[in-house]
Design a protein around this motif. Structure first.
Motif, PDB file in Angstrom:
ATOM      1  N   ASN A   1       7.198   3.797  20.706  1.00 30.66           N
ATOM      2  CA  ASN A   1       8.095   4.896  20.313  1.00 30.66           C
ATOM      3  C   ASN A   1       7.309   6.087  19.769  1.00 30.66           C
ATOM      4  O   ASN A   1       7.651   7.242  20.031  1.00 30.66           O
ATOM      5  CB  ASN A   1       9.079   4.420  19.240  1.00 30.66           C
ATOM      6  CG  ASN A   1      10.135   3.464  19.778  1.00 30.66           C
ATOM      7  OD1 ASN A   1      10.212   3.222  20.981  1.00 30.66           O
ATOM      8  ND2 ASN A   1      10.933   2.917  18.885  1.00 30.66           N
TER       9      ASN A   1
ATOM     10  N   PRO B   1      12.718   6.504  21.607  1.00 32.55           N
ATOM     11  CA  PRO B   1      12.887   5.057  21.759  1.00 32.55           C
ATOM     12  C   PRO B   1      12.666   4.634  23.217  1.00 32.55           C
ATOM     13  O   PRO B   1      13.294   5.188  24.124  1.00 32.55           O
ATOM     14  CB  PRO B   1      14.348   4.820  21.344  1.00 32.55           C
ATOM     15  CG  PRO B   1      14.751   6.038  20.575  1.00 32.55           C
ATOM     16  CD  PRO B   1      13.968   7.165  21.163  1.00 32.55           C
TER      17      PRO B   1
ATOM     18  N   ASP C   1       6.491   0.665   9.915  1.00 26.63           N
ATOM     19  CA  ASP C   1       7.947   0.740  10.041  1.00 26.63           C
ATOM     20  C   ASP C   1       8.363   1.055  11.478  1.00 26.63           C
ATOM     21  O   ASP C   1       9.390   0.558  11.958  1.00 26.63           O
ATOM     22  CB  ASP C   1       8.520   1.783   9.083  1.00 26.63           C
ATOM     23  CG  ASP C   1       8.505   1.312   7.640  1.00 26.63           C
ATOM     24  OD1 ASP C   1       8.395   0.091   7.409  1.00 26.63           O
ATOM     25  OD2 ASP C   1       8.588   2.169   6.738  1.00 26.63           O
ATOM     26  N   ALA C   2       7.572   1.873  12.176  1.00 33.25           N
ATOM     27  CA  ALA C   2       7.877   2.200  13.570  1.00 33.25           C
ATOM     28  C   ALA C   2       7.771   0.967  14.450  1.00 33.25           C
ATOM     29  O   ALA C   2       8.574   0.762  15.377  1.00 33.25           O
ATOM     30  CB  ALA C   2       6.931   3.283  14.074  1.00 33.25           C
TER      31      ALA C   2
ATOM     32  N   LEU D   1       8.280  -2.157  13.475  1.00 32.68           N
ATOM     33  CA  LEU D   1       9.436  -3.014  13.192  1.00 32.68           C
ATOM     34  C   LEU D   1      10.709  -2.444  13.815  1.00 32.68           C
ATOM     35  O   LEU D   1      11.560  -3.196  14.304  1.00 32.68           O
ATOM     36  CB  LEU D   1       9.609  -3.173  11.683  1.00 32.68           C
ATOM     37  CG  LEU D   1       8.518  -3.966  10.961  1.00 32.68           C
ATOM     38  CD1 LEU D   1       8.814  -4.021   9.459  1.00 32.68           C
ATOM     39  CD2 LEU D   1       8.377  -5.373  11.522  1.00 32.68           C
ATOM     40  N   THR D   2      10.844  -1.120  13.799  1.00 25.63           N
ATOM     41  CA  THR D   2      11.995  -0.486  14.445  1.00 25.63           C
ATOM     42  C   THR D   2      12.001  -0.773  15.936  1.00 25.63           C
ATOM     43  O   THR D   2      13.050  -1.108  16.522  1.00 25.63           O
ATOM     44  CB  THR D   2      11.972   1.036  14.203  1.00 25.63           C
ATOM     45  OG1 THR D   2      12.115   1.288  12.809  1.00 25.63           O
ATOM     46  CG2 THR D   2      13.097   1.739  14.959  1.00 25.63           C
ATOM     47  N   PHE D   3      10.845  -0.664  16.566  1.00 21.11           N
ATOM     48  CA  PHE D   3      10.736  -0.972  17.994  1.00 21.11           C
ATOM     49  C   PHE D   3      11.137  -2.418  18.262  1.00 21.11           C
ATOM     50  O   PHE D   3      11.878  -2.706  19.205  1.00 21.11           O
ATOM     51  CB  PHE D   3       9.302  -0.721  18.471  1.00 21.11           C
ATOM     52  CG  PHE D   3       9.031  -1.171  19.874  1.00 21.11           C
ATOM     53  CD1 PHE D   3       9.589  -0.500  20.958  1.00 21.11           C
ATOM     54  CD2 PHE D   3       8.212  -2.265  20.122  1.00 21.11           C
ATOM     55  CE1 PHE D   3       9.335  -0.924  22.268  1.00 21.11           C
ATOM     56  CE2 PHE D   3       7.953  -2.688  21.422  1.00 21.11           C
ATOM     57  CZ  PHE D   3       8.527  -2.014  22.495  1.00 21.11           C
TER      58      PHE D   3
ATOM     59  N   ARG E   1      13.115  -4.318  16.525  1.00 19.29           N
ATOM     60  CA  ARG E   1      14.566  -4.438  16.339  1.00 19.29           C
ATOM     61  C   ARG E   1      15.314  -3.881  17.546  1.00 19.29           C
ATOM     62  O   ARG E   1      16.286  -4.487  18.028  1.00 19.29           O
ATOM     63  CB  ARG E   1      14.958  -3.706  15.055  1.00 19.29           C
ATOM     64  CG  ARG E   1      16.354  -3.996  14.562  1.00 19.29           C
ATOM     65  CD  ARG E   1      16.597  -3.365  13.197  1.00 19.29           C
ATOM     66  NE  ARG E   1      15.826  -4.025  12.151  1.00 19.29           N
ATOM     67  CZ  ARG E   1      14.773  -3.486  11.531  1.00 19.29           C
ATOM     68  NH1 ARG E   1      14.345  -2.273  11.876  1.00 19.29           N
ATOM     69  NH2 ARG E   1      14.131  -4.134  10.584  1.00 19.29           N
ATOM     70  N   GLU E   2      14.857  -2.746  18.056  1.00 20.05           N
ATOM     71  CA  GLU E   2      15.503  -2.140  19.229  1.00 20.05           C
ATOM     72  C   GLU E   2      15.338  -3.011  20.462  1.00 20.05           C
ATOM     73  O   GLU E   2      16.258  -3.122  21.289  1.00 20.05           O
ATOM     74  CB  GLU E   2      14.923  -0.744  19.471  1.00 20.05           C
ATOM     75  CG  GLU E   2      15.315   0.263  18.395  1.00 20.05           C
ATOM     76  CD  GLU E   2      14.541   1.566  18.453  1.00 20.05           C
ATOM     77  OE1 GLU E   2      14.915   2.500  17.725  1.00 20.05           O
ATOM     78  OE2 GLU E   2      13.553   1.645  19.214  1.00 20.05           O
ATOM     79  N   CYS E   3      14.194  -3.657  20.591  1.00 16.71           N
ATOM     80  CA  CYS E   3      13.947  -4.511  21.758  1.00 16.71           C
ATOM     81  C   CYS E   3      14.926  -5.675  21.831  1.00 16.71           C
ATOM     82  O   CYS E   3      15.281  -6.128  22.923  1.00 16.71           O
ATOM     83  CB  CYS E   3      12.515  -5.045  21.741  1.00 16.71           C
ATOM     84  SG  CYS E   3      11.281  -3.868  22.331  1.00 16.71           S
TER      85      CYS E   3
ATOM     86  N   ILE F   1      15.131  -9.495  11.859  1.00 17.54           N
ATOM     87  CA  ILE F   1      15.149  -8.668  13.071  1.00 17.54           C
ATOM     88  C   ILE F   1      15.893  -9.364  14.212  1.00 17.54           C
ATOM     89  O   ILE F   1      16.503  -8.737  15.066  1.00 17.54           O
ATOM     90  CB  ILE F   1      13.699  -8.332  13.499  1.00 17.54           C
ATOM     91  CG1 ILE F   1      13.106  -7.297  12.535  1.00 17.54           C
ATOM     92  CG2 ILE F   1      13.634  -7.817  14.937  1.00 17.54           C
ATOM     93  CD1 ILE F   1      11.636  -7.031  12.769  1.00 17.54           C
TER      94      ILE F   1
END
Length: 200
Positions: free
Chosen positions: A105, A111, A149-150, A152-154, A156-158, A189
């Motif tokens: 990301n 995203p 954090d980026a 972990l965000t990725f 979660r989005e996956c 997650i």
């Protein structure tokens, strides 16, 4: 150039040598090869057509999974990755996996998980540590402190687009308490947690 190489029963795709990190534990600091390869350093960034052509030299019945992982971060070459994954799915219906640092990301400024839907079966993301500060010390991301954090965000989005999302740490590098913290992160997650051997 060595674009495809065997590791165990899987065929790995060496997409790029670009990477936004300079991980202190990176294998490419001390070796030129992984698995049944000779050298994973690329003369140039390969096109999708070059990689697809390389599949002609392999009997795909011999391989369980196609893995996008080489001497670089595969999402650096996202367009090529997606085109090759689409080809693999159309021709052989093989399971596909990306081994990634999870910073796609940040690399692309948007995203990227939605792009993976229907093309990638597993995303394996290097979690490395449950601690953001320690994470940056280990991976030395060019994006700095926002990287943890980026990542972990990725991850979660996956979980919304990819059937199997795995976060990994390396055995012997964390305490049991830290591993328990990593397991908790994965549980929150909705991802699996895997402690992997250092060399694979």
């Amino acid at each position: 150039m060595e674009l495809l190489y065997k590791v165990h029963n899987n065929l790995y795709v060496n997409l790029t040598n670009k990477c936004p990190c300079a991980c202190t534990f990176c294998l490419r600091q001390t070796m030129d090869r992984i698995g049944e390869s000779d050298s994973l350093w690329l003369e140039h960034e390969p096109t999708a057509d070059e990689i697809i052509a390389a599949f002609a030299g392999f009997n795909m019945d011999d391989y369980r999974e196609v893995v996008f992982c080489g001497f670089g971060e595969p999402t650096e070459a996202l367009d090529v990755l997606l085109e090759v994954a689409k080809y693999v799915k159309a021709v052989w219906s093989k399971p596909t996996r990306i081994n990634t640092n999870g910073l796609g990301n940040l690399i692309h400024g948007r995203p990227i998980a939605p792009d993976l839907k229907g093309l990638i079966d597993t995303v394996s993301i290097s979690l490395n540590t449950p601690n953001a500060e320690r994470y940056q010390e280990l991976v030395q991301s060019k994006f700095g402190d926002i990287s943890y954090d980026a990542m972990l965000t990725f991850a979660r989005e996956c979980t919304q687009y990819v059937p199997n999302v795995v976060l990994t740490t390396v055995d012997t590098t964390l305490t049991k308490e830290e591993e328990a913290q990593c397991q908790k992160i994965c549980d929150e997650i909705g991802a699996k947690y895997r402690i992997r051997p250092w060399e694979s």
